[in-house]
Design a protein around this motif. Sequence first.
Motif, mmCIF file in Angstrom:
data_model
loop_
_atom_site.group_PDB
_atom_site.id
_atom_site.type_symbol
_atom_site.label_atom_id
_atom_site.label_comp_id
_atom_site.label_asym_id
_atom_site.label_seq_id
_atom_site.Cartn_x
_atom_site.Cartn_y
_atom_site.Cartn_z
ATOM 1 N N LYS A 44 4.115 13.990 11.500
ATOM 2 C CA LYS A 44 2.969 14.001 11.846
ATOM 3 C C LYS A 44 1.812 13.460 11.095
ATOM 4 O O LYS A 44 2.047 13.044 9.791
ATOM 5 N N VAL A 45 0.737 13.108 11.895
ATOM 6 C CA VAL A 45 -0.702 12.423 11.276
ATOM 7 C C VAL A 45 -1.685 13.137 11.903
ATOM 8 O O VAL A 45 -1.735 13.241 12.969
ATOM 9 N N LEU A 46 -2.749 13.700 10.825
ATOM 10 C CA LEU A 46 -3.733 14.201 11.084
ATOM 11 C C LEU A 46 -5.207 13.248 10.962
ATOM 12 O O LEU A 46 -4.840 12.452 10.080
ATOM 13 N N PHE A 47 -6.006 13.293 12.112
ATOM 14 C CA PHE A 47 -7.117 12.298 11.762
ATOM 15 C C PHE A 47 -8.106 12.670 12.592
ATOM 16 O O PHE A 47 -8.212 13.529 13.607
ATOM 17 N N SER A 48 -9.414 12.142 12.270
ATOM 18 C CA SER A 48 -10.651 12.364 13.146
ATOM 19 C C SER A 48 -11.057 10.987 13.748
ATOM 20 O O SER A 48 -10.881 9.951 13.129
ATOM 21 N N SER A 49 -11.677 11.087 14.765
ATOM 22 C CA SER A 49 -12.077 10.118 15.514
ATOM 23 C C SER A 49 -13.057 10.513 16.643
ATOM 24 O O SER A 49 -13.014 11.411 17.191
ATOM 25 N N SER A 50 -14.148 9.540 16.648
ATOM 26 C CA SER A 50 -15.119 9.585 17.768
ATOM 27 C C SER A 50 -14.826 8.949 18.896
ATOM 28 O O SER A 50 -15.636 8.772 19.951
ATOM 29 N N ALA A 51 -13.803 8.215 18.963
ATOM 30 C CA ALA A 51 -13.383 7.287 19.976
ATOM 31 C C ALA A 51 -13.291 8.077 21.309
ATOM 32 O O ALA A 51 -12.890 9.137 21.279
ATOM 33 N N HIS A 52 -13.582 7.415 22.490
ATOM 34 C CA HIS A 52 -13.115 8.172 23.674
ATOM 35 C C HIS A 52 -11.648 8.455 23.827
ATOM 36 O O HIS A 52 -10.877 7.893 23.549
ATOM 37 N N ILE A 53 -11.579 9.628 24.539
ATOM 38 C CA ILE A 53 -10.225 10.116 24.737
ATOM 39 C C ILE A 53 -9.313 9.402 25.490
ATOM 40 O O ILE A 53 -8.121 9.229 25.236
ATOM 41 N N SER A 54 -9.852 8.589 26.204
ATOM 42 C CA SER A 54 -9.152 7.515 27.080
ATOM 43 C C SER A 54 -8.261 6.631 26.199
ATOM 44 O O SER A 54 -7.263 6.007 26.262
#
Length: 469
Positions: A44-54
Amino acid sequence: MVNLGKEASLIRYFCTAGYGMEQFLIDEVTKKLAAHDIERLEGKVLFSSSAHISLVKELKSAERLFLLMKRDSPLKLSAHANPARVASVLKSTLIGDLQRWTSAEVTWRRLQGVVGDKKKEESKCEEQRKVEEENVLGEDNERDFPAMKKRRKMDCEDEDVYAGTHDQDKTRPQANRHCSDPLSFRISCKCSGSVSRHLSVQEVSKVLGTSLSGQLGWKVDLRNPQIEITVYLRDDHCLLGIPLTRLPFANRRYIKTTGLRSTVAWAMAELAQIQSGSLVLDPMCGVGTILIEAAQEHKLACFLGLDIDDRQLHKASENVAFAELRDRMHLLKASSTHMPLPNASVDTVVCDLPFGKKFGTKTDMAASLPLILAEMERVLRVGGSLVLLLSPQLSCLLKKLLTPPGTQEAANQEGVQDVTSTPTQGKEPPIGLMTESCPPLSSLKHQTSLRLSLGTIDGLLHKYIKTHT
């Protein structure tokens, strides 16, 4: 957890990945999504992003995508704890602050406008899941079956879907009244390690399901829920998440007939570091999965697939047409031991040599490997890269072929993984006889070797660079 901070668009996700694929996924989310706060767990890899879900849902190295509900330390349960104590610990650990759940519901509803699968995908969901299971489980050799069973018991985790209770008519708390329609849900619980010895998935599902029904007013729906809560309980972590897609990412929309697992094929192309304008060769292309994955990422490269099997070439041709790559990808019937190509004519060679029960071949790959390698080296230009996916047995043979006599220690310093202890099926040809017909390929310099899980067996991924003629 779902972010409630200053940046409303920042979302916390986690993805599952095949064992050995975690670093590929980390590199991908960093490069494509500008992700941060990245945490790596096994599988598993956990991460945060504000990128568009597409963009997030286009990840190529991931298996499944989840909205992260909670990341917590592992449960600490006594083997002699009474049921009431166990339920209390589970409830406080898994449920926690109800505001987290209402926030997750808002985020999930917002994402569904983009992520929701099409109706035609839903109708094919069960069928494709069966295909997925066959792809994962069908690559095994019979001799690996006992080890596979043990591994699945320890690592692949037990699963259970919450059967639910029928007390959802209780008064709903104020926390859920902002939603006009309560969510329907089911729970998928996966336990492994010592946790599974002290706690059953049924207990976890019951406690969590009853709490969500009673405190949030959500309704149980086992067949077609709006939302599925996935719980991972292991000795090193506790994760709660909401799947954001129905189908695994390995089910590519642009591939008609599956061969090598698409995530692994993508990783091979990524490891090759294909440049614009390059000619990429797969001398045993099968149905063309590796080349198609590479072509999806590298729009300015050209691709050539060779195979001796007419049936495989037919399927590969269908895949190429289905992926609309006929202008950049060409197929040719030819033997990998006698390629109709000039010396130093290709920039990159990628190849998954057939092995295992599902993708094996009648050809004695151990006997053919020296000639295949010699041909790969011949057609590869200086500075070009060679990426191979091999069984542990063929990897051992590759190491011996590329190691000049008396320099075993030097090979070990290169970092090639020693797999000589892995049991083999049948006898290998004498190394002395092979090296007489095919000299050591000293122009290939080792770069890296990685062990990947292919489901029921492992494969070794190797990269070499051609340094001179």
